[in-house]
Structures are given as C-alpha cells and as structure tokens.
Design an enzyme around this catalytic site. Structure first.
Site, PDB file in Angstrom:
ATOM      1  CB  ALA A 190     -36.658 -17.648   4.561  1.00 18.84           C
ATOM      2  N   PRO A 191     -34.656 -15.869   2.676  1.00 17.75           N
ATOM      3  CG  PRO A 191     -33.402 -13.906   2.350  1.00 17.75           C
ATOM      4  CD  PRO A 191     -33.255 -15.398   2.506  1.00 17.75           C
TER       5      PRO A 191
ATOM      6  CE  LYS B 217     -30.711 -18.612  -4.837  1.00 16.39           C
ATOM      7  NZ  LYS B 217     -30.464 -17.789  -3.621  1.00 16.39           N
TER       8      LYS B 217
ATOM      9  CG  ASP C 143     -30.370 -21.114  -1.943  1.00 10.07           C
ATOM     10  OD1 ASP C 143     -29.184 -21.500  -1.811  1.00 10.07           O
ATOM     11  OD2 ASP C 143     -30.701 -19.924  -1.824  1.00 10.07           O
TER      12      ASP C 143
ATOM     13  CB  CYS D  34     -24.154 -18.908  -1.237  1.00 11.81           C
ATOM     14  SG  CYS D  34     -24.665 -19.214   0.477  1.00 11.81           S
TER      15      CYS D  34
END
Length: 447
Positions: free
Chosen positions: A261-262, A265, A322, A375
C-alpha cells in the site's frame, strides 16, 4: 435603535482554514502526528469537511510552507522576540508561524496576515493574553523579516542539523547543500500513466520526463483532473516509479509486493502483465489500495497480514520489498518527516529491513529476482542493508542496473550500479519542475 450584530470569529473569511492549520501544526510539532494521518482517513481533522476547496488548499499550503521553512521561521521570530516564542500557549506559537509564513512567502496582504493571526490568538483562552505581542511581532516581521532572511542561508536552517550532518558525511558538503536547496521548493505533481504520456502531458499542461513520468504544476484536488475518474493514471513520484521496472519483462510471472500500500508499484507490475499478490499489514492502507485498483481497472490478489508472518505455501518469480524506512528522501513532498524523525529511529528500522529481506529470499524461486527499495537517503537503509544481505546469503547476487533502464540517466546509479536518486537530480529552470524523491533500489538474483 436596532441592536448591532457581530459575526462570531469563526465566520471571518479565512479564519477557519488558519485555525485548522494551527491544529495540524500542533499535531506535528507537539504530538508527533504525521500530516497524512491528520489530513486523510478516519483520524483526519474533523474540521476539514467544513472547508471549501479553496480554503482546504490554502490550509495545506500554509502547513507545508511552515514545515518546509521552519528553521528560517525560527531564526526570524527569535530575532523579533525579546523572550523567545511563548511556550505556555501553543496557539500563540502557531499564530506567529502562520502569520510570518504568509508575510514572507505567500501571496497574502500583510495586514490580513497580521489580523487573522491576532484573531486566532484571541479565540484561544490560554493564548489570548499574547494578542498584543503577536500583533507587534508580525508588524515588525513585515518590515524587517526579509533582511533577517538575507543574512543567513535559509536552506541550511530548514534541515535538522543531525540530517545535514549525515548527508554531508555520505554525499559530501556540496551535494548535501544541493539536497537542502531542492527540498525547500514545493514539488510538482508526478503521474504514472497507463499509456500515451505525451497526450496526457498535453491534457494536463505538463511535460514528459525522460523516464516517462508526466509532471505537472496543476494544483487542487487530483480527483477533478482529466483522466482520474477514468483510471488513466495514478499519482507517483518519478523516482518511486523506477524500482518496479527493474524486474524487466514480467508478463505472466508471479510477483509478491510485501509492503504494497498505497499500491503505485503494485499497479505498475499488474499493468505490465504480472500476476501480483499485494501484502500490507494495515487494513486502512489496503482499503486504499483496493479503491485505487477499482478506479484503475486493475486486479491483484491481496492479503492484510504481517509480511514476516505470511506463509503462502509457494515461491515467486519476483519479490518487491519497498521497506518501511525513515523516509528522508520524501521530505520535499512530506515536510513533516524532517521534524518527526529522530536519528535513533534508523536503528530500529534497519533491523526490520533485514528481517524483510530475509523473508523475501525465502519467498523467491531459484533464478528469481528480488528488488529492494527504500525512500530514504540514509545509507544504512540502502547500500548497507543490501551489503549485509549479500554477506549473509551466498545464494544471492547483485544484478547491476544499466543506464538504459533508467532512461540513460547514469547519474541515478551509484558505484555498485544500484539506483540512488537524490532530490537535487533532474534540475530544471523552474525549481518546482525539477527534482526527485530520494530513493535507493537494488536488484538481486537468487542462484
């Protein structure tokens, strides 16, 4: 003689937006609540529903400007206040920040900025005694604020010292200063489109980046923009759109997205032809992913569970991690991150990242591809995490990324040919149209 009627303070135009901005600032600076939590979802500020679209946009811009310029605002106000910002009345602090931000950086008449900040203080029982102080300080700010800014280097003040020290140590002083300058600007709106980037760039008054992302300066509610309701695109920073592409051709392949989520990707992988399973532990975030997929006309298997405990009974051709991280690469879009994160947070996050990487290896078929990304600008959450995994897992090897996989932008690759984007990459004559989120991504293959 008819009685005179005075409108209550809540009816003064613009005051409600500033009151909610003050509440949200207090939430970030004193209660450590994220902007996202206060602006969206079930825990969002209840007053947002009462604001017009115009006032909601003003409120968001106010809060973002203050958090983006917090160090500079602190410098200016400290020079204008003999005894510092009042600490016994948070609303007085917020009123000073809101008034000064409007005077120094926003297209609001000085007299209106002063008047509304004074009203904001007068409407709070604890802060009302500071109304005269707020009035005097903001009037001085209108006269003396800009010269006070001119005597310092604002971008350096607006990054917490611990972060600037880390960036200087890892990237060098010159690059750290460029990063600080890049995150001081309000960013563009980046969109990943299903097809025909050029057409959507024209329709949305934007431009196509070398990587294919459509970038525009259009503001307001994204739900009102052309193509949103038809599911033709989704919001995704240009850097965030790169990791999913590192799997190459995924047509017919099984891929699991462990922290989905969201869903940006995940959507890329599905649109490229993969059979995707999306995992996320947050029911609210997974609901958002499913809503996005319904709008986009895409389908993926989903599971609300802790990725570390998930037992699917099969292995996959690809695994995307991620990972949760300090998010310091996203400060240009999420300026609250700079003031909510502490250096001590990084240690706990790196331990989680290592566990997620180990889980990913166990889910991967021999010959399968693992893409790990964060990130974050912090090397512990990127380069060091992958180095630790490679040292612990002899079956895993790095598959270097080629420049043509990132539109020929070789500056986005580090010495190991992993992806390392910085906020100062992709410079533009208009700073709002330049920059990227700070991302790290590595591609690993299981032998």
């Amino acid at each position: 003689m008819p009685s005179l009627r005075f409108a209550p303070p809540t009816e003064v135009p613009g005051l409600a937006a500033r009151r909610i901005a003050a509440d949200i600032l207090d939430g970030v600076l004193h209660k450590r609540r994220t902007l996202d939590d206060q602006l969206e979802g079930g825990a969002a500020h209840p007053g947002l529903k009462t604001l017009s679209d115009r006032d909601r946009a003003l409120m968001r811009r106010l809060v973002a400007t203050i958090l983006r310029r917090l160090g500079t605002l602190g410098h200016v106000l400290s020079r204008l206040l003999d005894r510092g910002i009042p600490t016994d009345a948070p609303r007085a602090q917020s009123a000073l920040l809101i008034g000064a931000a409007q005077i120094l950086w926003m297209d609001v008449p000085d007299h209106a900025a002063v008047d509304l900040s004074v009203r904001l203080v007068q409407s709070d029982r604890r802060a009302a005694k500071y109304a005269g102080l707020v009035n005097a300080v903001l009037r001085r700010c209108a006269r003396e604020g800009q010269p006070l800014i001119d005597e310092v280097e604002p971008a350096m003040l607006d990054v917490p010292p611990w972060l600037m020290a880390r960036w200087t140590a890892h990237y060098g002083e010159a690059t750290a200063r460029q990063i600080a300058a890049a995150i001081s600007h309000e960013p563009s709106l980046d969109l990943t489109v299903k097809s025909d980037s050029a057409q959507w760039a024209t329709r949305l008054h934007g431009e196509v980046l070398p990587t294919g992302t459509v970038r525009t300066l259009l503001q307001g509610s994204v739900t009102m923009l052309p193509g949103f309701a038809e599911g033709q695109w989704w919001v995704q920073d240009a850097a965030a759109a790169l990791p999913a592409r590192l799997f190459g051709d995924v047509t017919g392949k099984t891929v699991v997205d462990l922290c989905a989520a969201p869903g940006g990707k995940t959507a890329q992988l599905v649109a490229a032809g993969a059979e995707v399973t999306a995992i996320d532990r947050s029911p609210g975030r997974m609901t958002r992913l499913r809503d996005n997929f319904a709008r986009l006309g895409l389908a993926a298997a989903t599971a609300v569970t802790d990725a570390l405990e998930w037992q699917p009974g099969q292995q996959f051709d690809g695994v995307l991690v991620d990972a949760p991280c300090a998010s310091t690469g996203t400060i240009r879009r999420h300026p609250d991150v700079a003031w909510l994160r502490k250096e001590l947070d990084i240690g706990a996050l790196t331990a989680l990242q290592q566990r997620l990487l180990q889980k990913a290896v166990s889910l991967l078929k021999p010959g399968g591809t693992l893409v790990y990304c964060t990130c974050s600008l912090e090397p512990e959450e990127g380069e060091h995490a992958v180095a630790s995994l490679l040292a612990a897992e002899p079956a895993m090897r790095r598959m270097p990324i080629e420049a043509d996989e990132v539109a020929g932008l070789s500056e986005l690759l580090n010495a190991d040919r992993d992806l390392r984007t910085l906020p100062c990459h992709l410079p533009h004559a208009d700073p709002r149209l330049g920059g990227l989120d700070g991302f790290y991504a590595a591609r690993l293959v299981k032998s």
